[in-house]
Design a protein around this motif. Structure first.
Motif, PDB file in Angstrom:
ATOM      1  N   PRO A  47      32.274  42.967  27.126  1.00 31.99           N
ATOM      2  CA  PRO A  47      33.075  43.373  28.293  1.00 31.99           C
ATOM      3  C   PRO A  47      32.245  44.240  29.249  1.00 31.99           C
ATOM      4  CG  PRO A  47      34.157  43.939  26.204  1.00 31.99           C
ATOM      5  CD  PRO A  47      32.737  43.608  25.882  1.00 31.99           C
ATOM      6  N   TRP A  48      32.359  43.930  30.507  1.00 31.60           N
ATOM      7  CA  TRP A  48      31.649  44.693  31.533  1.00 31.60           C
ATOM      8  C   TRP A  48      32.654  45.266  32.517  1.00 31.60           C
ATOM      9  CZ3 TRP A  48      26.234  45.182  32.631  1.00 31.60           C
ATOM     10  CH2 TRP A  48      25.410  44.606  31.656  1.00 31.60           C
ATOM     11  N   PRO A  49      32.536  46.546  32.825  1.00 28.42           N
ATOM     12  CA  PRO A  49      33.471  47.131  33.795  1.00 28.42           C
ATOM     13  C   PRO A  49      33.306  46.497  35.174  1.00 28.42           C
ATOM     14  CG  PRO A  49      31.713  48.671  33.227  1.00 28.42           C
ATOM     15  CD  PRO A  49      31.586  47.516  32.307  1.00 28.42           C
ATOM     16  N   LYS A  50      34.418  46.187  35.784  1.00 33.67           N
ATOM     17  CA  LYS A  50      34.354  45.576  37.107  1.00 33.67           C
ATOM     18  C   LYS A  50      33.704  46.497  38.122  1.00 33.67           C
ATOM     19  CE  LYS A  50      38.324  42.450  36.693  1.00 33.67           C
ATOM     20  NZ  LYS A  50      39.721  42.189  37.106  1.00 33.67           N
ATOM     21  N   THR A  51      33.772  47.775  37.845  1.00 33.61           N
ATOM     22  CA  THR A  51      33.188  48.742  38.776  1.00 33.61           C
ATOM     23  C   THR A  51      31.690  48.882  38.615  1.00 33.61           C
ATOM     24  OG1 THR A  51      33.967  50.341  37.149  1.00 33.61           O
ATOM     25  CG2 THR A  51      35.106  50.262  39.282  1.00 33.61           C
ATOM     26  N   ASP A  52      31.136  48.160  37.661  1.00 31.20           N
ATOM     27  CA  ASP A  52      29.691  48.237  37.475  1.00 31.20           C
ATOM     28  C   ASP A  52      29.001  48.118  38.832  1.00 31.20           C
ATOM     29  OD1 ASP A  52      27.634  47.563  34.852  1.00 31.20           O
ATOM     30  OD2 ASP A  52      26.882  47.284  36.878  1.00 31.20           O
ATOM     31  N   ASP A  53      28.172  49.091  39.133  1.00 31.67           N
ATOM     32  CA  ASP A  53      27.562  49.088  40.469  1.00 31.67           C
ATOM     33  C   ASP A  53      26.233  48.347  40.481  1.00 31.67           C
ATOM     34  OD1 ASP A  53      26.217  50.837  38.917  1.00 31.67           O
ATOM     35  OD2 ASP A  53      26.246  52.516  40.322  1.00 31.67           O
ATOM     36  N   THR A  54      26.026  47.550  39.461  1.00 34.19           N
ATOM     37  CA  THR A  54      24.765  46.814  39.413  1.00 34.19           C
ATOM     38  C   THR A  54      24.967  45.309  39.524  1.00 34.19           C
ATOM     39  OG1 THR A  54      24.786  46.638  36.989  1.00 34.19           O
ATOM     40  CG2 THR A  54      23.764  48.578  37.937  1.00 34.19           C
ATOM     41  N   TRP A  55      26.112  44.911  40.067  1.00 36.78           N
ATOM     42  CA  TRP A  55      26.293  43.481  40.290  1.00 36.78           C
ATOM     43  C   TRP A  55      25.249  42.982  41.276  1.00 36.78           C
ATOM     44  CZ3 TRP A  55      29.040  41.658  36.605  1.00 36.78           C
ATOM     45  CH2 TRP A  55      30.204  42.286  36.147  1.00 36.78           C
ATOM     46  N   GLY A  56      24.816  43.887  42.124  1.00 37.59           N
ATOM     47  CA  GLY A  56      23.801  43.490  43.091  1.00 37.59           C
ATOM     48  C   GLY A  56      24.374  42.657  44.220  1.00 37.59           C
ATOM     49  N   LEU A  57      25.658  42.811  44.441  1.00 40.34           N
ATOM     50  CA  LEU A  57      26.323  42.014  45.472  1.00 40.34           C
ATOM     51  C   LEU A  57      26.730  42.905  46.646  1.00 40.34           C
ATOM     52  CD1 LEU A  57      28.631  40.037  43.051  1.00 40.34           C
ATOM     53  CD2 LEU A  57      26.517  39.228  44.106  1.00 40.34           C
ATOM     54  N   ASN A  58      26.429  42.432  47.812  1.00 43.58           N
ATOM     55  CA  ASN A  58      26.727  43.210  49.003  1.00 43.58           C
ATOM     56  C   ASN A  58      28.035  42.744  49.635  1.00 43.58           C
ATOM     57  OD1 ASN A  58      25.735  45.446  50.157  1.00 43.58           O
ATOM     58  ND2 ASN A  58      24.377  44.407  51.602  1.00 43.58           N
ATOM     59  N   ILE A  59      29.087  42.863  48.878  1.00 45.15           N
ATOM     60  CA  ILE A  59      30.365  42.372  49.357  1.00 45.15           C
ATOM     61  C   ILE A  59      31.434  43.436  49.144  1.00 45.15           C
ATOM     62  CG2 ILE A  59      29.848  39.946  48.968  1.00 45.15           C
ATOM     63  CD1 ILE A  59      31.200  40.092  46.339  1.00 45.15           C
ATOM     64  N   SER A  60      32.516  43.288  49.868  1.00 50.86           N
ATOM     65  CA  SER A  60      33.589  44.272  49.783  1.00 50.86           C
ATOM     66  C   SER A  60      34.327  44.136  48.464  1.00 50.86           C
ATOM     67  CB  SER A  60      34.570  44.060  50.930  1.00 50.86           C
ATOM     68  OG  SER A  60      35.281  42.852  50.722  1.00 50.86           O
ATOM     69  N   LYS A  61      35.108  45.159  48.142  1.00 53.88           N
ATOM     70  CA  LYS A  61      35.795  45.126  46.857  1.00 53.88           C
ATOM     71  C   LYS A  61      36.883  44.057  46.826  1.00 53.88           C
ATOM     72  CE  LYS A  61      39.066  48.862  47.878  1.00 53.88           C
ATOM     73  NZ  LYS A  61      39.727  50.065  47.332  1.00 53.88           N
ATOM     74  N   SER A  62      37.464  43.745  47.976  1.00 52.22           N
ATOM     75  CA  SER A  62      38.471  42.691  47.975  1.00 52.22           C
ATOM     76  C   SER A  62      37.838  41.322  47.723  1.00 52.22           C
ATOM     77  CB  SER A  62      39.265  42.686  49.281  1.00 52.22           C
ATOM     78  OG  SER A  62      38.428  42.660  50.399  1.00 52.22           O
ATOM     79  N   THR A  63      36.676  41.129  48.285  1.00 55.22           N
ATOM     80  CA  THR A  63      35.968  39.870  48.029  1.00 55.22           C
ATOM     81  C   THR A  63      35.534  39.783  46.573  1.00 55.22           C
ATOM     82  OG1 THR A  63      35.177  39.779  50.312  1.00 55.22           O
ATOM     83  CG2 THR A  63      33.997  38.461  48.695  1.00 55.22           C
ATOM     84  N   LEU A  64      35.055  40.884  46.061  1.00 60.95           N
ATOM     85  CA  LEU A  64      34.665  40.901  44.648  1.00 60.95           C
ATOM     86  C   LEU A  64      35.865  40.570  43.764  1.00 60.95           C
ATOM     87  CD1 LEU A  64      32.359  41.419  42.695  1.00 60.95           C
ATOM     88  CD2 LEU A  64      32.937  43.846  42.730  1.00 60.95           C
ATOM     89  N   SER A  65      36.991  41.144  44.093  1.00 59.06           N
ATOM     90  CA  SER A  65      38.208  40.875  43.341  1.00 59.06           C
ATOM     91  C   SER A  65      38.567  39.388  43.395  1.00 59.06           C
ATOM     92  CB  SER A  65      39.351  41.719  43.911  1.00 59.06           C
ATOM     93  OG  SER A  65      40.535  41.520  43.182  1.00 59.06           O
ATOM     94  N   HIS A  66      38.379  38.822  44.556  1.00 66.50           N
ATOM     95  CA  HIS A  66      38.639  37.384  44.718  1.00 66.50           C
ATOM     96  C   HIS A  66      37.756  36.554  43.783  1.00 66.50           C
ATOM     97  CE1 HIS A  66      38.521  33.374  46.480  1.00 66.50           C
ATOM     98  NE2 HIS A  66      37.269  33.550  46.799  1.00 66.50           N
ATOM     99  N   HIS A  67      36.500  36.937  43.679  1.00 65.55           N
ATOM    100  CA  HIS A  67      35.596  36.183  42.806  1.00 65.55           C
ATOM    101  C   HIS A  67      35.979  36.369  41.333  1.00 65.55           C
ATOM    102  CE1 HIS A  67      33.119  34.662  45.924  1.00 65.55           C
ATOM    103  NE2 HIS A  67      32.663  35.829  46.308  1.00 65.55           N
ATOM    104  N   PHE A  68      36.395  37.579  40.975  1.00 69.87           N
ATOM    105  CA  PHE A  68      36.841  37.808  39.605  1.00 69.87           C
ATOM    106  C   PHE A  68      38.024  36.913  39.269  1.00 69.87           C
ATOM    107  CE2 PHE A  68      34.987  42.330  39.748  1.00 69.87           C
ATOM    108  CZ  PHE A  68      33.841  41.918  39.122  1.00 69.87           C
ATOM    109  N   ARG A  69      38.920  36.791  40.217  1.00 73.30           N
ATOM    110  CA  ARG A  69      40.083  35.934  40.002  1.00 73.30           C
ATOM    111  C   ARG A  69      39.671  34.468  39.841  1.00 73.30           C
ATOM    112  NH1 ARG A  69      45.619  34.563  42.060  1.00 73.30           N
ATOM    113  NH2 ARG A  69      46.013  36.673  42.793  1.00 73.30           N
ATOM    114  N   THR A  70      38.775  34.027  40.697  1.00 69.74           N
ATOM    115  CA  THR A  70      38.312  32.644  40.624  1.00 69.74           C
ATOM    116  C   THR A  70      37.662  32.358  39.269  1.00 69.74           C
ATOM    117  OG1 THR A  70      37.955  32.591  43.006  1.00 69.74           O
ATOM    118  CG2 THR A  70      36.819  30.924  41.700  1.00 69.74           C
ATOM    119  N   LEU A  71      36.856  33.279  38.813  1.00 63.43           N
ATOM    120  CA  LEU A  71      36.191  33.106  37.515  1.00 63.43           C
ATOM    121  C   LEU A  71      37.222  33.035  36.398  1.00 63.43           C
ATOM    122  CD1 LEU A  71      33.154  35.529  37.936  1.00 63.43           C
ATOM    123  CD2 LEU A  71      33.068  33.040  37.737  1.00 63.43           C
TER     124      LEU A  71
END
Lengths: 104, 104
Positions: free
Chosen positions: A41-65
């Motif tokens: 398990p990895w915390p969603k807040t991990d700041d090392t995703w290395g992605l330059n996107i907003s948190k809403s977009t990140l949330s969208h990708h988490f949902r898609t996955l």
DNA sequence: TTAACCGTTCGATAGTTGTCGAACGGTTTC
DNA sequence: GAAACCGTTCGACAACTATCGAACGGTTAA
């Protein structure tokens, strides 16, 4: 009942390869999957995703996955973990996760 | 010069995994790839693709597959063959094609 | 209880994509 | 040369998608 599960995941029997591939066919999501590939398990807040996107977009990708069948979400109070369904995936699609991890 | 090649393919060194996965993440294209997975040339007119789509849409998918690096096009007069770049792909992305062929 | 925090959801938007029919150009056949 | 054939390209369109900021609800901390 578990019907209230706010983060339902599809049964692996219903997961379609094409949907998994489509989920993987995005740079942000592929990077996320590679990071969580160890199956832990990895915390969603991990700041090392290395992605330059907003948190809403990140949330969208988490949902898609999650909806594609690749990941599950584990809630801990106000924080969430994301976890690759590694064992199930390896059984259903042998070699697939391994293949996308071997940097081409 | 070969610059006039009407069906140019990317050098395998430039092919990105994420683009390959996106190309595979469509039902029609995945089905096509599975059919040509033996690495042999297949006529585009093969009537056993099993796809209920117009010829312009089919042509679009052939282009997408080619541009993603998955296939090459071989012209024979007025007919074309499509061929999976199997050996190159297996070298660049070991196990990937095998994995998508193992029906999950 | 108030404030800070985590992450989702909403609404909007721009860009991409799958789809089609029509038109076109090149090739083979008659 | 004319007709048939193969496949692409064009223009159009609807559907989907990645993106954002703002707002929201639940949880923890002060």
């Amino acid at each position: 009942m578990a019907d209230d599960d706010p983060f339902p995941i599809p049964d692996m029997a219903e997961v379609e390869l094409v949907d998994v591939l489509r989920a993987l066919g995005d740079p942000a999501r592929l990077q996320i999957v590679r990071k969580v590939a160890d199956g832990e398990p990895w915390p969603k807040t991990d700041d090392t995703w290395g992605l330059n996107i907003s948190k809403s977009t990140l949330s969208h990708h988490f949902r898609t996955l999650r909806e594609s069948g690749l990941t599950r979400t584990i809630v801990h109070g106000r924080t969430h973990d994301i976890q690759l369904r590694r064992a199930e995936l390896d059984k259903k699609f042998p070699g697939l996760i391994d293949a996308i991890l071997r940097e081409g």
